[in-house]
Design an enzyme around this catalytic site. Structure first.
Site, PDB file in Angstrom:
ATOM      1  N   ASP A  92      34.526 -14.785  -0.245  1.00 21.79           N
ATOM      2  CA  ASP A  92      33.811 -15.610   0.729  1.00 21.79           C
ATOM      3  C   ASP A  92      33.895 -17.073   0.313  1.00 21.79           C
ATOM      4  OD1 ASP A  92      31.829 -16.850   2.407  1.00 21.79           O
ATOM      5  OD2 ASP A  92      30.823 -14.919   2.596  1.00 21.79           O
TER       6      ASP A  92
ATOM      7  N   HIS B  36      31.585  -7.215   9.069  1.00 17.07           N
ATOM      8  CA  HIS B  36      31.996  -7.461   7.680  1.00 17.07           C
ATOM      9  C   HIS B  36      30.864  -7.058   6.744  1.00 17.07           C
ATOM     10  CE1 HIS B  36      30.242 -11.174   9.291  1.00 17.07           C
ATOM     11  NE2 HIS B  36      29.874 -11.508   8.056  1.00 17.07           N
TER      12      HIS B  36
END
Length: 163
Positions: free
Chosen positions: A59, A123
């Site tokens: 991320d 996700h």
């Protein structure tokens, strides 16, 4: 089109969507998520795992060092709208990622969350954490690109050794 953080080449998550016209028989506009663009290699991502069902990537706005997203290739907004087989596979990959995160970063736990408000494409967040405060999305900040690259290399190496 794309928005960038000022003075960085990193993308913002909030407005990274493009319009794709569907065939004329359909009157709606399909929005392509930033994750689909990364999956399709239209924009870069720090991918640490890739198979025919999903990818896992670091991320860019980590809650904690080592924060990874496991993302299905199929662009579905709500996780419960995926097939049970797809969800099972995503969890299997999240498990592999968590094992690698535990070995590398040695956190008290690896937190797991599916929220989906920031990008409308399912996700799973896998986050090395020391306490519950490390799952507070208001604390997410842009990661240092060099550190994100290092994290990606460490996780990719560990996952490749454990396949």
């Amino acid at each position: 089109r794309f928005k960038y953080f000022e003075n960085t080449p990193s993308f913002t998550i909030c407005s990274l969507r493009s319009r794709t016209e569907l065939p004329q028989s359909q009157s709606r506009i399909q929005m392509t998520s930033i994750f689909t663009k990364i999956i399709n290699k239209e924009i870069p991502g720090r991918i640490i795992w890739e198979d025919s069902t999903c990818i896992a990537m670091v991320d860019i706005r980590p809650l904690n060092r080592g924060h990874v997203l496991v993302i299905p290739r199929e662009e579905v907004d709500k996780w419960h709208e995926l097939s049970a087989a797809s969800i099972s596979h995503l969890m299997t990959i999240a498990h592999k990622v968590a094992e690698a995160q535990q070995l590398i970063f040695k956190p008290a736990r690896v937190g797991l969350m599916i929220a989906g408000f920031e990008v409308p494409h399912t996700h799973i967040h896998c986050v090395p954490i020391e306490d519950m405060s490390h799952l507070d999305f208001t604390q997410a900040q842009m990661g240092d690109p060099d550190d994100l690259d290092e994290v990606a290399d460490l996780l990719r190496d560990k996952l490749n050794k454990n396949v």
